[in-house]
Design a protein around this motif. Structure first.
Motif, PDB file in Angstrom:
ATOM      1  N   MET A 128       0.823  -1.202   0.000  1.00  0.00           N
ATOM      2  CA  MET A 128       0.000   0.000   0.000  1.00  0.00           C
ATOM      3  C   MET A 128       0.864   1.262   0.000  1.00  0.00           C
ATOM      4  O   MET A 128       0.511   2.265  -0.648  1.00  0.00           O
ATOM      5  CB  MET A 128      -0.974  -0.028   1.179  1.00  0.00           C
ATOM      6  CG  MET A 128      -2.063  -1.086   1.023  1.00  0.00           C
ATOM      7  SD  MET A 128      -3.414  -1.003   2.242  1.00  0.00           S
ATOM      8  CE  MET A 128      -2.562  -1.545   3.723  1.00  0.00           C
ATOM      9  N   LYS A 129       2.002   1.240   0.685  1.00  0.00           N
ATOM     10  CA  LYS A 129       2.923   2.372   0.621  1.00  0.00           C
ATOM     11  C   LYS A 129       3.479   2.526  -0.791  1.00  0.00           C
ATOM     12  O   LYS A 129       3.546   3.632  -1.340  1.00  0.00           O
ATOM     13  CB  LYS A 129       4.060   2.177   1.628  1.00  0.00           C
ATOM     14  CG  LYS A 129       5.060   3.317   1.629  1.00  0.00           C
ATOM     15  CD  LYS A 129       6.163   3.089   2.658  1.00  0.00           C
ATOM     16  CE  LYS A 129       7.168   4.245   2.638  1.00  0.00           C
ATOM     17  NZ  LYS A 129       8.260   4.031   3.644  1.00  0.00           N
ATOM     18  N   TRP A 130       3.890   1.428  -1.389  1.00  0.00           N
ATOM     19  CA  TRP A 130       4.406   1.416  -2.764  1.00  0.00           C
ATOM     20  C   TRP A 130       3.383   1.952  -3.749  1.00  0.00           C
ATOM     21  O   TRP A 130       3.731   2.674  -4.697  1.00  0.00           O
ATOM     22  CB  TRP A 130       4.812  -0.019  -3.101  1.00  0.00           C
ATOM     23  CG  TRP A 130       5.017  -0.350  -4.534  1.00  0.00           C
ATOM     24  CD1 TRP A 130       6.154  -0.172  -5.272  1.00  0.00           C
ATOM     25  CD2 TRP A 130       4.064  -0.957  -5.423  1.00  0.00           C
ATOM     26  NE1 TRP A 130       5.980  -0.628  -6.556  1.00  0.00           N
ATOM     27  CE2 TRP A 130       4.705  -1.115  -6.670  1.00  0.00           C
ATOM     28  CE3 TRP A 130       2.751  -1.393  -5.273  1.00  0.00           C
ATOM     29  CZ2 TRP A 130       4.054  -1.688  -7.763  1.00  0.00           C
ATOM     30  CZ3 TRP A 130       2.100  -1.960  -6.358  1.00  0.00           C
ATOM     31  CH2 TRP A 130       2.744  -2.097  -7.589  1.00  0.00           C
ATOM     32  N   SER A 131       2.098   1.652  -3.511  1.00  0.00           N
ATOM     33  CA  SER A 131       1.059   2.079  -4.451  1.00  0.00           C
ATOM     34  C   SER A 131       0.944   3.596  -4.539  1.00  0.00           C
ATOM     35  O   SER A 131       0.482   4.131  -5.543  1.00  0.00           O
ATOM     36  CB  SER A 131      -0.297   1.473  -4.062  1.00  0.00           C
ATOM     37  OG  SER A 131      -0.827   2.099  -2.894  1.00  0.00           O
ATOM     38  N   LEU A 132       1.379   4.311  -3.503  1.00  0.00           N
ATOM     39  CA  LEU A 132       1.281   5.772  -3.511  1.00  0.00           C
ATOM     40  C   LEU A 132       2.151   6.401  -4.585  1.00  0.00           C
ATOM     41  O   LEU A 132       1.838   7.489  -5.099  1.00  0.00           O
ATOM     42  CB  LEU A 132       1.662   6.336  -2.139  1.00  0.00           C
ATOM     43  CG  LEU A 132       0.753   5.956  -0.973  1.00  0.00           C
ATOM     44  CD1 LEU A 132       1.337   6.462   0.344  1.00  0.00           C
ATOM     45  CD2 LEU A 132      -0.652   6.500  -1.183  1.00  0.00           C
TER      46      LEU A 132
END
Length: 310
Positions: A128-132
């Protein structure tokens, strides 16, 4: 336009038998077009069923879509063969240096656990952090929606007295003409739910960067969007097939669990009857609106230009 998937993915034969336009890898290579790159993080235990459901919905788009199937390497699925995973799925480590137009994070049957007690929670937080920075727009579904709201905004989930299980009536509560997730929606529509926990509207309304788009008098909050459409949270299961709730009901009955008949699903609430699908139009429109208005028309042609999402 079709979805591009591996030639031997089991979903390909299923969807072709339904007369759904699917393009194999070989034919897709001869088209001079950049397909939309969509990653599907499949957290459901029945992965082949779930991947087929989402591919079916996305096939209604006129856009060419290239699907990357993802799984969490920190959790070994019990209902999917290692051969299927190694042939068709990638781990996060294999794609973390790539960028995608869109990401779908599915539900998972772990809502009775605290988020931090889920064995792949740390990996999911990484994703989810990477998706930002590496994904333009992300849809979070059912437990995936609760996990996303908790991770990104600190919004908690609450246990329900009994399972939210069945087909429920929903209404649009945000009539903002600029919100294209709702374009073409009826004022009232149906959607499936199958969960033991909920998020509450009063917690969401504390965050001005979020908009509650649709709710149900019985099932509560249904659809929540970030202000610029780069996050969508859907608390139900619009992707479910006609018999998915029946399969879940029969499974729990066979286990001897105390499970109620799904609401508004079987004719006359008789499990021997054939359910009627009343949510397919909404499900197709939801995915089509997302792909068109928040992926295709917004994502940069050069995915290397993706900026951090809000």
């Amino acid at each position: 336009m079709p979805i591009k998937i591996p030639d031997d993915l089991p979903a390909k034969e299923i969807l072709e038998n339904e007369n759904i336009f699917i393009m194999g890898e070989d034919r897709a290579q001869h088209q001079d077009i950049r397909p939309l790159r969509i990653a599907l993080l499949n957290l459901m235990p029945t992965k082949i069923v779930t991947e087929t459901q989402y591919l079916r919905l996305m096939s209604n788009s006129p856009l060419q879509i290239e699907i990357t199937l993802l799984y969490t390497w920190t959790h070994k699925p019990a209902n999917t063969s290692e051969e299927h995973l190694s042939r068709f799925y990638s781990s996060f480590d294999e794609v973390k240096d790539q960028k995608f137009d869109g990401l779908i994070i599915t539900g998972a049957p772990v809502e009775n656990l605290e988020f931090e007690d889920v064995d792949y929670w740390d990996e999911l937080k990484q994703i989810m952090k990477w998706s930002l920075t590496n994904v333009y727009s992300t849809i979070h579904v059912c437990w995936g929606a609760q996990a996303g709201l908790y991770y990104h905004y600190g919004i908690p989930k609450y246990p329900l007295d009994s399972k939210m299980f069945g087909i429920f009536n929903h209404k649009i509560i945000n009539h903002n003409n600029n919100n294209n997730f709702l374009r073409g929606f009826d004022e009232v529509f149906n959607a499936p739910h199958s969960r033991h926990t909920e998020v509450r509207i009063e917690d969401i309304e504390k965050h001005p960067e979020l908009e509650v788009l649709a709710t149900s008098d019985d099932a509560g909050v249904y659809m929540v969007a970030g202000k610029h459409g780069r996050h969508l949270f859907v608390t139900g299961h619009p992707e479910y097939d006609a018999l998915t709730l029946k399969t879940e009901y029969d499974r729990d009955v066979n286990k001897g669990l105390d499970i109620a008949v799904p609401n508004n699903y079987f004719p006359n609430d008789d499990p021997k009857g054939m359910p009627q699908v009343t949510w397919r139009g909404h499900a197709n429109l939801l995915l089509l609106n997302w792909l068109n208005y928040y992926v295709y028309q917004q994502t940069p042609f050069d995915l290397g230009q993706l900026a951090e999402s809000d």
